[in-house]
Design a protein around this motif. Structure first.
Motif, short mmCIF file in Angstrom:
data_model
loop_
_atom_site.label_atom_id
_atom_site.label_comp_id
_atom_site.label_asym_id
_atom_site.label_seq_id
_atom_site.Cartn_x
_atom_site.Cartn_y
_atom_site.Cartn_z
N THR A 1 40.61 38.35 45.56
CA THR A 1 40.05 39.62 45.11
C THR A 1 38.66 39.81 45.71
N ARG A 2 38.35 41.01 46.14
CA ARG A 2 37.01 41.33 46.61
C ARG A 2 36.39 42.41 45.73
N ASP A 3 35.05 42.43 45.68
CA ASP A 3 34.30 43.34 44.80
C ASP A 3 34.73 43.18 43.34
N VAL A 4 34.72 41.92 42.89
CA VAL A 4 35.21 41.58 41.55
C VAL A 4 34.31 42.21 40.49
N ILE A 5 34.91 42.92 39.54
CA ILE A 5 34.16 43.55 38.45
C ILE A 5 34.02 42.54 37.31
N ARG A 6 32.77 42.25 36.93
CA ARG A 6 32.51 41.28 35.86
C ARG A 6 31.35 41.77 34.99
N ARG A 7 31.37 41.35 33.74
CA ARG A 7 30.24 41.60 32.86
C ARG A 7 29.09 40.66 33.26
N TYR A 8 27.86 41.18 33.22
CA TYR A 8 26.70 40.42 33.68
C TYR A 8 25.58 40.54 32.64
N ILE A 9 24.91 39.42 32.34
CA ILE A 9 23.87 39.36 31.32
C ILE A 9 22.55 38.96 31.95
N PHE B 1 27.62 52.89 39.53
CA PHE B 1 27.67 52.52 40.94
C PHE B 1 28.78 51.51 41.24
N LEU B 2 29.59 51.12 40.23
CA LEU B 2 30.64 50.14 40.44
C LEU B 2 31.64 50.61 41.50
N LEU B 3 32.08 49.65 42.31
CA LEU B 3 33.13 49.90 43.30
C LEU B 3 34.46 49.39 42.75
N PRO B 4 35.59 49.94 43.21
CA PRO B 4 36.89 49.38 42.81
C PRO B 4 37.08 47.98 43.41
N GLU B 5 37.78 47.12 42.68
CA GLU B 5 38.08 45.80 43.20
C GLU B 5 39.53 45.78 43.70
N TYR B 6 39.76 45.09 44.83
CA TYR B 6 41.07 45.02 45.46
C TYR B 6 41.58 43.59 45.44
N THR B 7 42.88 43.44 45.13
CA THR B 7 43.49 42.12 45.04
C THR B 7 44.74 42.07 45.91
N ASP B 8 44.85 41.05 46.75
CA ASP B 8 46.06 40.75 47.50
C ASP B 8 46.72 39.54 46.86
N GLY B 9 48.00 39.70 46.47
CA GLY B 9 48.69 38.64 45.75
C GLY B 9 49.96 38.19 46.45
N TYR C 1 20.37 42.24 28.21
CA TYR C 1 20.97 43.45 28.75
C TYR C 1 22.33 43.08 29.34
N ARG C 2 23.37 43.74 28.85
CA ARG C 2 24.74 43.45 29.30
C ARG C 2 25.29 44.68 30.02
N THR C 3 25.72 44.50 31.26
CA THR C 3 26.29 45.59 32.04
C THR C 3 27.42 45.02 32.90
N PHE C 4 27.91 45.82 33.87
CA PHE C 4 28.99 45.40 34.75
C PHE C 4 28.50 45.44 36.19
N VAL C 5 28.94 44.47 36.99
CA VAL C 5 28.52 44.37 38.38
C VAL C 5 29.74 44.03 39.24
N ASN C 6 29.58 44.18 40.55
CA ASN C 6 30.58 43.73 41.53
C ASN C 6 30.14 42.40 42.12
N LEU C 7 30.98 41.37 41.98
CA LEU C 7 30.75 40.09 42.64
C LEU C 7 31.50 40.07 43.96
N ALA C 8 31.11 39.15 44.83
CA ALA C 8 31.61 39.16 46.21
C ALA C 8 33.13 38.99 46.27
N ARG C 9 33.65 37.88 45.70
CA ARG C 9 35.08 37.61 45.84
C ARG C 9 35.53 36.60 44.80
N GLN C 10 36.87 36.49 44.67
CA GLN C 10 37.46 35.53 43.73
C GLN C 10 38.83 35.11 44.24
N GLN C 11 39.16 33.84 44.01
CA GLN C 11 40.48 33.31 44.36
C GLN C 11 41.12 32.70 43.12
#
Length: 856
Positions: A659-667, A628-636, A676-686
């Motif tokens: 960056t929005r929809d940040v892909i990160r490993r989550y425990i 269900f992961l979404l792509p993450e987008y970055t404006d630089g 349980y270790r998987t991947f999730v989308n976080l809200a944003r990152q600067q």
């Protein structure tokens, strides 16, 4: 880059091209105060509004000549007024020339000089004069008599990239691409060989300007199979234009392999012995004529190392750590592992040039790798209720992978900077992974009768690419680019899991995971110069279709969907995106250049990130992907400056990324103490930071390079938990010292510091590492002996913490990193200037790699 270019550039730095290089500054000065040399009385009162431009080419082949010098002299005196050098396409443009009458002298080592006898600049007759195409006649005798007194700078800054020339890096002896990249500024390579750029592991890897066709761990395996001795240079593109694929939010790493461009035959054979049975061998060969060029690269690599790990995890039940809870467990793990791997690769390319305007390229690359490892883990668990438990686990893993790439390229030149290119590639990879686990064996032997569980993965992927690029020159050194690209990818993974329960009854689960991704993209860019200013803007549109599907037994698929919290075995994610880019440059003089750039990038989830199969190799630590992961987008946004003097090159970059929809490993840890270790989308990152790279040279005897970066990262994961995220500084620094000792011995010392960092669910403590190498040439350079020591003080390790609401874990992971390597390299053959010159193919297998790039 041809031998002629390297020799000329080196000689020019040493001799100053009789004043031409020191007279490149637009105001005509030579670096000091007062009246410029050669300026007649009264000339400084004349307005400096004159412009002279043109192109320099090889008389025989029509190929552009880079670094040719153009000296503007007084009409009736041998006095230099100002001057300049040609760029990579043979072009020159000299501005701020006083009104008056002049003449020009054009020269390049290995060619007979040319002259333009009468240049008149006046408001009435015109303040700009086009000298047209100046063709220089090759002088082979002069080239053969030249003596190399300098080497080309190992650092260059262009409008969209930094170029590090690593062909003469002493650490290339006996190492692979991953090991060599540890010494390239801006790049971090962790203890497992994973690459990151400015703190982000989402980096796109190009080989000769083209995608490798591999993703995820397959790309890492590919880099480990490329001999470092076959690499000419590394380009770091942190703000790519719209011409590039938008994947890789951190940027692009373009690895350019060596390939001779002079005519004749040439080859190099290298063999390396390393401690702990770490050995390698490689061959690089090239045969080039006027219309055909054949290159061959082959390599073999054997690596053996051990690793150890110690960790402790505290788990609260019925509450939270730091607050009230019902009980507390402490799980201590100690592991020892031994790993053995091998790989070989073969790369062959054929270039056919039926005319100076047309080039066809055909290439094939194939590689195979294998890996086998054993691991022992001792677990001891104590409880606040005084209960004690534990078990010993024995693991055996095996990996076998193979891949093949087939390339076909075409280029047609219609004039200067007017070109059409087309490219097609087919890539295929197959792999088999087997993990077997025994727990609490009654005897030391790994008896299949006592097998606890096993994972089997048999699958692969294929990748098809079609691409066309068109470039047309415009006025004022401008250009227009247009292109289209289609990428079709599909991966199929046959997953099998087998487990014996506490009563000895076997349990199996199996399904196939299929992932398909189709990308259709078109782009356009436009750019030109306004005096000292350069502007480029562009956009890329993409339509992407993705489908993930679970296939197999309905019961097994249902069990997997329960793990994911879903009901439909087919996952569809189609989307349309637009990726703009813009560059603005300002060249103050030949010493200072400023660049401001903006772009948008994407990180598409794929591979193990989206595969929902549960990896049970460690029953206390389960890993699975998230379809269900979404792509993450970055404006630089990036602002850079380069200062260049005769002995110093200094580049400085300020950057900001959101960056929005940040892909990160989550425990997460459940009530049974299983993580349980998987991947999730976080809200944003600067991310915002500063990067500095400085290189200082003192002739050929000494070169010093230092680099460092510091950046602040703020990650917001409040979409999953109110307190999830991180807010802190990260950074790294490095140095490299290269010296000639007693004229014959070359010594190089490298150091790397990675600063402590805070992540979304934990911290990293940082480390320091140093490498050292020495070599010497024999028999007029035909034979080279090298000695290299990696991680001299054995300091490279990974110390970390992970934490959540109800758990806290700390640990140290150490992989063997100190090795001694001894290498011998033999070079043979002879290359000479050919009729075709340096103008061969810009793309194809010639190392130009412009099918995915741009160099405004």
């Amino acid at each position: 880059m041809s031998l002629r270019v390297l020799l000329t550039f080196a000689l020019g730095l040493f001799l100053g091209f009789p004043g031409a290089l020191s007279a490149q500054r637009p105001n005509g000065t030579n670096g000091g105060g007062g009246r410029p040399e050669g300026e007649r009385p009264g000339m400084d009162q004349r307005p400096k509004i004159g412009v002279v431009f043109g192109t320099v080419e090889d008389l025989d082949s029509g190929a552009p000549i880079e670094f040719a010098t153009i000296s503007i002299l007084a009409f009736d005196e041998d006095k230099v007024i100002t001057g300049g050098v040609t760029d990579g396409k043979g072009r020159f443009r000299i501005t701020e020339i006083p009104i008056g009458r002049f003449r020009a002298q054009i020269g390049f080592m290995g060619y007979t000089s040319a002259a333009v006898d009468d240049i008149r600049l006046s408001p009435r007759g015109g303040v700009e004069q086009n000298l047209g195409t100046i063709r220089l006649e090759p002088n082979v005798q002069a080239l053969e008599a030249a003596e190399v007194v300098e080497q080309r700078s190992t650092l260059e800054m262009m409008i969209d990239r930094k170029v590090f020339r690593v062909g003469d890096d002493l650490n290339s002896a006996g190492s692979n691409a991953t090991e060599l990249l540890r010494n390239v500024p801006s790049i971090d390579v962790d203890i497992d060989g994973n690459l990151s750029l400015r703190g982000s592991g989402n980096v796109t890897i190009l080989i000769d300007g083209r995608p490798s066709g591999m993703t995820g761990s397959a790309t890492q395996n590919l880099l480990e199979q490329i001999p470092a001795s076959s690499i000419d240079r590394v380009e770091i593109i942190t703000s790519p234009t719209a011409k590039y694929d938008p994947e890789g939010v951190a940027g692009i790493l373009n690895i350019i392999l060596k390939k001779d461009k002079l005519e004749g035959k040439h080859g190099q054979v290298s063999t390396t012995w390393g401690t702990n049975d770490n050995h390698s061998a490689s061959f690089n060969g090239n045969m080039r004529g006027q219309k055909l060029n054949f290159s061959l690269n082959a390599g073999f690599n054997q690596r053996n190392n051990f690793r150890s790990g110690d960790s402790e995890r505290q788990q609260a039940f019925g509450g939270e750590l730091g607050a009230a809870y019902d009980s507390l467990s402490v799980l201590t793990s100690n592991s020892l592992a031994d790993n053995e791997s091998f790989s070989w690769n073969l790369r062959a390319g054929l270039d056919w040039m039926p005319s100076p305007e047309t080039t066809w390229n055909l290439g094939v690359r194939t590689n195979q790798s294998g890996n086998a490892g054993v691991e022992d883990v001792i677990n001891l668990e104590t409880w606040s209720t005084d209960a004690i438990g534990g078990f010993t686990r024995y693991g055996l893993s095996e990996r076998d992978n193979a891949s093949t790439d087939l390339d076909l390229g075409f280029e047609r030149k219609y004039g200067e900077r007017h070109v059409l290119q087309a490219f097609a590639r087919w890539s295929e990879r197959t792999g088999v992974n087997r993990d077997s686990l025994w727990q609490d064996l009654p005897s030391p032997a790994l008896d299949p009768a006592y097998l606890s569980n096993a994972n089997f993965n048999d699958g692969g992927n294929w990748n098809a690419t079609l691409q066309a690029d068109y470039e047309k020159p415009l006025d004022h050194d401008g250009k227009f680019e247009l292109g289209y690209k289609t990428i079709l990818r599909e991966s199929n993974e046959d997953q099998r899991f087998w487990q014996r329960d506490s009563a000895g009854v076997p349990f199996t689960q199996a399904y196939d995971f299929r992932y398909r991704e189709d990308i259709h993209a078109a782009y356009a860019t436009w750019g030109r110069k306004f005096g000292a200013w350069g502007v480029q803007a562009g956009g890329r549109g993409e339509v992407v279709y993705t489908t993930a599907e679970l296939q197999g037994d309905s019961a097994d698929i249902a069990a997997a969907l329960v793990q994911l919290g879903g009901t439909d075995p087919t996952f569809v994610n189609d989307y349309t995106s637009f990726y703009p880019s813009a560059n603005l440059s300002y060249t103050v003089d030949d010493r200072n250049q400023w660049v401001l750039s903006y772009n948008r990038r994407v990180n598409r989830p794929r591979g193990r990130q989206v595969n929902p199969f549960v990896d049970n190799a460690d029953p206390r630590n389960l890993r699975y992907g998230n379809p269900f992961l979404l792509p993450e987008y970055t404006d630089g946004l990036e602002f850079g400056h380069q200062l260049t003097t005769k002995s110093l090159t200094l580049t400085t970059s300020l950057f900001y990324k959101t960056t929005r929809d940040v892909i990160r490993r989550y425990i997460e840890v459940d009530d049974a103490g299983i993580a349980y270790r998987t991947f999730v989308n976080l809200a944003r990152q600067q991310d915002k930071g500063l990067e500095v790279v400085a290189m200082w040279r003192r002739g050929r005897a000494l070169q010093l390079r230092v680099n460092g970066s510091i950046y602040h990262q703020n990650t917001d994961g409040s979409n999953l938990a109110a307190d999830l995220g991180n807010n802190g500084f990260q950074g790294n620094a490095g140095y490299q010292v290269s010296a000639l000792v007693k004229g014959d011995w070359k010594v190089q010392v490298n150091g790397r510091y990675r600063a402590p960092a805070q992540y979304t669910q934990g911290t990293f403590q940082g480390y320091v590492t140093h490498d050292m190498a020495v070599n010497r040439d024999f028999y007029d350079g035909s034979l080279r002996a090298s000695l290299r020591v990696s991680d001299v003080f054995d300091q490279r390790q990974w110390e970390y913490t992970s934490e959540g609401r109800d758990f806290y874990q700390s640990g140290i992971f150490k992989r063997q990193s100190r090795f001694v390597y001894a290498s011998l390299t033999w070079s043979f053959g002879k290359l000479e200037p050919g009729q075709r010159g340096r103008g061969g193919s810009r793309g194809g297998l010639d190392g130009g790699g412009n099918f995915d790039g741009g160099d405004f």
